[in-house]
Design a protein around this motif. Structure first.
Motif, short mmCIF file in Angstrom:
data_model
loop_
_atom_site.label_atom_id
_atom_site.label_comp_id
_atom_site.label_asym_id
_atom_site.label_seq_id
_atom_site.Cartn_x
_atom_site.Cartn_y
_atom_site.Cartn_z
N GLN A 4 0.69 -1.19 -0.05
CA GLN A 4 -0.02 -0.20 0.07
C GLN A 4 0.99 1.19 0.10
OE1 GLN A 4 -3.13 0.07 3.15
NE2 GLN A 4 -3.54 -1.98 2.63
N ALA A 30 0.20 4.36 -3.35
CA ALA A 30 -0.69 5.41 -3.16
C ALA A 30 -0.48 6.18 -1.99
CB ALA A 30 -2.29 4.59 -2.90
N THR A 31 0.02 5.83 -0.87
CA THR A 31 0.15 6.70 0.33
C THR A 31 1.35 7.62 0.06
OG1 THR A 31 -0.27 4.86 1.77
CG2 THR A 31 0.93 6.57 2.89
N SER A 74 -9.69 5.34 3.91
CA SER A 74 -8.60 5.45 2.82
C SER A 74 -8.21 4.19 2.53
CB SER A 74 -7.66 6.40 3.16
OG SER A 74 -7.96 7.85 3.46
N ALA A 78 -4.44 2.87 1.44
CA ALA A 78 -3.57 3.95 1.71
C ALA A 78 -3.64 3.90 3.14
CB ALA A 78 -3.74 5.41 1.32
N VAL A 103 -4.59 6.96 -7.61
CA VAL A 103 -4.56 8.21 -7.35
C VAL A 103 -4.08 9.09 -8.75
CG1 VAL A 103 -4.09 8.17 -4.97
CG2 VAL A 103 -2.23 8.33 -6.61
N ARG A 146 -8.11 9.07 0.13
CA ARG A 146 -7.91 8.07 -0.98
C ARG A 146 -8.81 8.38 -2.06
NH1 ARG A 146 -6.76 5.79 -4.65
NH2 ARG A 146 -6.01 3.50 -5.11
N ALA A 150 -9.10 10.02 -6.72
CA ALA A 150 -9.12 8.64 -7.62
C ALA A 150 -9.30 8.85 -8.62
CB ALA A 150 -9.83 7.65 -6.61
#
Length: 551
Positions: free
Chosen positions: A22, A25-26, A89, A92, A412, A481, A485
């Motif tokens: 993960q 995205a984070t 989220s 993330a 994202v 998140r 998106a």
């Protein structure tokens, strides 16, 4: 209240949050806190359902850039004392994003403290001259921000003219004495202060850009938030910040989600497919009744079977280990500006207790109220794709209905995955004027140094900066998140993954339900036939908009 029941036990360290797969995205979202792009760029990342707003301030010279506004907005929205509930989220880690926002703000505060000292020495002591230069830059910025290029050129010409007049003023002053020297210093001192400030700003910009690039390159420096680690019981601010981060993590793990009409389940993405098996409950043996069972009995067996999805008959990789979870879905309006999480004795630390989940599953199937769904979730593409299949079982009169719906949350926006690029401008060659070459610009331009110097003394009270320069207003109901998106259908492999997950999940749900029906003496012939039809229909390669009813 549910959100106040969490056991915020004292401790000296922030719990390290993170999940395998993960990080992309984070890190992409966290990188926004270190960016020096114009604030308006974040509006390009808005999707169909969630729109950010840039609230303009009184003076354009005080306006924040993207990183400053993003870090400030995220901290206030996700850690504020009276904040509204957040949307989870998925894919993330929101705590990591908030920690990077805090770290970026800390770096800027250290820069602003040094800039404030420079302003005190070279600006406050020579205030008339400093105000004159600031006024010129504000006028230039206002004119340059207009739509006409000629107007912007006028602003640059004005700055050059003031510089020439300042030089003439220094050379040919009409009087002498102390005030003559002070007037000369009044013009020169702010320029000297600007030179010191430029060095400070460049060092900080280099640090911020290195962190930005490091996050998107897969490594980078971790977020350091020493202000969230209380050293003793009297440090109430640090303890409150630590508890705020703990609360954020607890809410991220909540088993309550919100259905907002055409927007779908907030945080999971819109429904792209829905398949329903509904048949009459008839005893296998004529003249005898089948054994009584409840929806929960069927759901439990489906739950156990779904946890084994990664075990395939062939050694082909297949599914990663899924997250199988019981969800309570709360209905909210399509245009709702906020959500409210369930509270009371049946809720503990944002988690609806198991006995209440079972009650909702068995009895709350028709009419108003919350609903129960069993969800199986796959986090793929390093957190950039989240596939969620939701299953609900209802029994009304003599009809058993098993519904499976597919949700897909895409990556994202590409704005958050762009790395820092060198600032360049294309200019014509001196001799071969028909040819052009790229010239590297300074990392921090003159106008940017002035902007940071002007904002620095007001850092101690951010609401005043929001009033003077403006701020970023996040879309509501807010979740890090889903707010930025994109649709996964623009990416061929992501779309394939979403649609491939539907058939196995549907078959597992149907086979598990058949097992329960067989054990309780129900005739499964009709269910089997209907399941075969659905098995063929689920292979349709085209996703749809299941939450938008064309009526």
């Amino acid at each position: 209240m549910a959100d106040q029941a969490f056991d915020f036990s004292p401790g000296a360290q922030i719990p390290v949050q993170g999940a395998a797969g993960q990080t992309a995205a984070t890190h992409a979202l966290a990188s926004a806190a270190y960016r020096d792009s114009p604030l308006e760029e974040i509006l390009k990342a808005d999707n169909e359902w969630h729109k950010s707003t840039v609230k303009k301030g009184r003076f354009s010279l005080f306006e924040p850039n993207l990183g400053e506004a993003f870090a400030r907005a995220v901290q206030v929205r996700m850690l504020g004392g009276a904040r509204k509930p957040l949307i989870q989220s998925f894919g993330a880690e929101p705590q990591a994003v908030v920690e990077h926002a805090l770290a970026a703000s800390r770096i800027r505060k250290q820069r602003d403290a040094r800039l404030t000292a420079v302003m005190a020495v070279f600006g406050l002591l020579f205030l008339p001259g400093a105000l004159l230069w600031i006024g010129v830059f504000q006028l230039r910025r206002t004119l340059a921000g207009s739509q006409g290029r000629k107007t912007g050129a006028v602003g640059s010409a004005l700055l050059a003219a003031v510089g020439v007049l300042a030089v003439l003023f220094l050379i040919a002053l009409p009087f002498g004495g102390f005030w003559a020297y002070y007037l000369r210093a009044m013009i020169v001192a702010p320029v000297i202060g600007w030179l010191f400030a430029k060095r400070i700003c460049e060092n900080t910009a280099t640090d911020l850009r290195a962190r930005w690039d490091g996050l998107l390159s897969g490594g980078g420096i971790g977020a350091k938030v020493p202000e969230a680690v209380p050293g003793n019981p009297n440090e109430t601010a640090a303890e409150e910040l630590r508890q705020g981060l703990e609360k954020l993590t607890a809410e991220q793990q909540s088993n309550t989600v919100f259905y907002a009409g055409p927007k779908g389940i907030l945080g999971m993405g819109t429904r792209w497919g829905s398949w329903q098996l509904a048949e009459e409950l008839v005893s296998k043996e004529p003249g005898k009744e089948f054994h009584q069972f409840r929806s929960w009995d069927v759901i439990k067996v489906i739950h156990d079977r779904l946890t084994l999805l990664q075990r395939g008959p062939l050694n082909t990789g297949g599914f990663p280990k899924p997250s199988v979870k019981h969800w309570i879905v709360v209905p909210v309006g399509e245009g709702a500006a906020e959500v409210a999480r369930p509270e009371g004795q049946d809720v503990d630390t944002f988690q609806v207790k198991r006995h209440e989940i079972q009650r909702i599953c068995d009895h709350q199937q028709f009419g108003s109220g919350n609903r129960h769904y069993l969800g199986v979730q796959f986090t793929l593409w390093d957190g950039q794709l989240v596939i969620t299949m939701m299953i609900t079982v209802t029994v009304l009169f003599e009809t058993l209905r098993i519904e499976v719906t597919g949700h897909a949350l895409g990556p994202v926006h590409s704005l958050f995955t762009s790395k820092p690029a060198a600032k360049t401008v294309e200019v014509a060659k001196t001799v071969r004027f028909w040819e052009t070459v790229e010239r590297k610009l300074p990392l921090v331009e003159t106008a940017e140094v002035v902007r940071q110097m002007v904002r620095a003394p007001f850092t101690w009270y951010p609401p005043l900066l929001d009033f003077l320069g403006g701020k970023l207003v996040l879309p509501e109901p807010f979740g890090l998140r889903h707010a930025w998106a994109e649709q996964p259908w623009r990416h061929r492999f992501m779309a394939d993954d979403a649609m491939r997950a539907a058939t196995p999940v549907l078959r597992v749900a149907h086979s598990a339900a058949m097992r329960v029906l067989e054990e309780n003496g129900v005739d499964t012939e009709r269910f089997g036939t209907r399941s075969s039809f659905l098995g063929a229909g689920v292979q349709d390669p085209m996703p749809g908009k299941a939450d938008v009813y064309d009526v």
